[in-house]
Design a protein around this motif. Structure first.
Motif, mmCIF file in Angstrom:
data_model
loop_
_atom_site.group_PDB
_atom_site.id
_atom_site.type_symbol
_atom_site.label_atom_id
_atom_site.label_comp_id
_atom_site.label_asym_id
_atom_site.label_seq_id
_atom_site.Cartn_x
_atom_site.Cartn_y
_atom_site.Cartn_z
ATOM 1 N N THR A 94 17.155 0.189 -69.429
ATOM 2 C CA THR A 94 15.697 0.268 -69.420
ATOM 3 C C THR A 94 15.146 -0.876 -70.256
ATOM 4 N N ASN A 116 15.746 -0.058 -65.010
ATOM 5 C CA ASN A 116 14.388 0.485 -65.042
ATOM 6 C C ASN A 116 13.508 -0.509 -65.789
ATOM 7 N N LYS A 155 14.195 0.480 -60.560
ATOM 8 C CA LYS A 155 13.111 1.441 -60.722
ATOM 9 C C LYS A 155 12.029 0.844 -61.609
ATOM 10 N N ASN A 157 8.879 1.875 -64.114
ATOM 11 C CA ASN A 157 8.294 2.951 -64.899
ATOM 12 C C ASN A 157 6.843 2.633 -65.219
#
Length: 323
Positions: A94, A116, A155, A157
């Protein structure tokens, strides 16, 4: 496999490697990162030992978080070490997209499976208003590189903010029409230091689910080691859209995640009061003691968090444990 008294099984470890962050997101660190003394973060050797222990307990997915993990110069070595740990099938990261365009290919070459990326708006001025800087160009360039790399899952966020990006949701959803990424809207969570901001900007993430269902999106079955997001697909879109709703009634029932802080504490819940230090056991020759300690600690995992009551435990900001 690790199991708590409620019968929940754990296959997913969130590993923070630093609490340092170079951004000033107004929902997390509006005044920037502050530290009174030089932190003693887990070394590469300690990371290898702790990941190996959790892998012996059935953990097969590790997400590397921060703060901002790319600020550690040895991040490529950490990715490689986690990826090469027997039993670990998926390594994710992330990031706030800091220098993403310069670094993401190297991370992919080290074996990164998923990434992410934080993106709270597709408007540069709004982005700056939320995170304190305009990194939109480097982020978009980095996503393009990631899409062409060996990274299997990308992904995005997006934290839902009533006074900022809430009116831009349609623009964000349109982004995935021709882009094979997963966009996830994250419900703003209250921490120790953001009560007033939370009350002004909180939006229920479950509103997103209703919005999606009303426009032809269908929920996707959640994988066994997936995170907490409820994800949706649409036949006319290349990407997916989902949401993370920590204030929903069933959020904690499907918990499959444990957390290690950047200084080696095991946290059973993001919003727990404190962590259990593993540091003294992260030494070669003490692997059996480490394994047993982790098993014993799981007996203390609570049924649920207490966010509904405005109690966020010891979590002063989300950079502490990477969310």
């Amino acid at each position: 496999m690790l199991q708590d008294p409620q019968g929940r099984k754990f296959s997913y470890l969130r590993l923070s490697i630093t609490d340092l962050c170079n951004y000033r997101c107004n929902y997390c660190l509006p005044n920037g990162y502050k530290c009174d003394s030089k932190p003693d973060y887990l070394s590469l050797d300690e990371i290898k030992l702790v990941v190996a222990s959790f892998a012996r307990h059935g953990i097969n997915k590790v997400r590397i978080t921060g703060g901002e993990p790319s600020l550690r110069r040895d991040l490529p070595e950490i990715i490689t070490a986690v990826k090469n740990t027997p039993g670990i099938e998926k390594v994710a990261l992330t990031t706030n997209a800091h220098q993403l365009d310069r670094k993401v290919q190297q991370w992919a070459d080290c074996g990164l499976d998923a990434i992410n990326i934080s993106c709270d708006s597709l408007d540069a001025r709004m982005m700056k208003a939320v995170i304190g800087r305009d990194n939109l160009a480097e982020m978009m360039a980095g996503i393009d590189i990631a899409l062409k790399s060996s990274i299997k899952q990308i992904k995005i966020n997006t934290v839902l903010l009533k006074k900022y990006n809430y009116k831009q949701l349609d623009q964000l959803i349109d982004w995935v029409k021709d882009t094979p990424i997963s966009l996830r809207f994250i419900e703003l969570m209250q921490t120790v230091d953001n009560k007033e901001y939370f009350e002004s900007n909180h939006v229920s993430a479950e509103e997103i689910g209703k919005r999606l269902e009303d426009t032809g999106w269908a929920q996707i079955l959640r994988g066994k080691n997936a995170g907490p997001a409820k994800e949706f697909c649409h036949p006319e879109y290349d990407g997916h859209v989902g949401f993370i709703a920590p204030y929903s009634n069933d959020f904690c029932g499907s918990c499959n995640r444990l957390r290690i802080s950047s200084v080696g504490k095991l946290h059973l819940c993001l919003f727990g009061e404190s962590g259990y230090s593993l540091r003294d056991l992260l030494v070669k020759g003490r692997e059996t003691e480490l394994d047993q300690f982790i098993e014993n600690v799981l007996k203390d995992k609570p049924d649920t968090h207490f966010l509904h009551e405005g109690i966020s435990g010891g979590t002063t900001d989300l950079a502490m444990l990477g969310g």
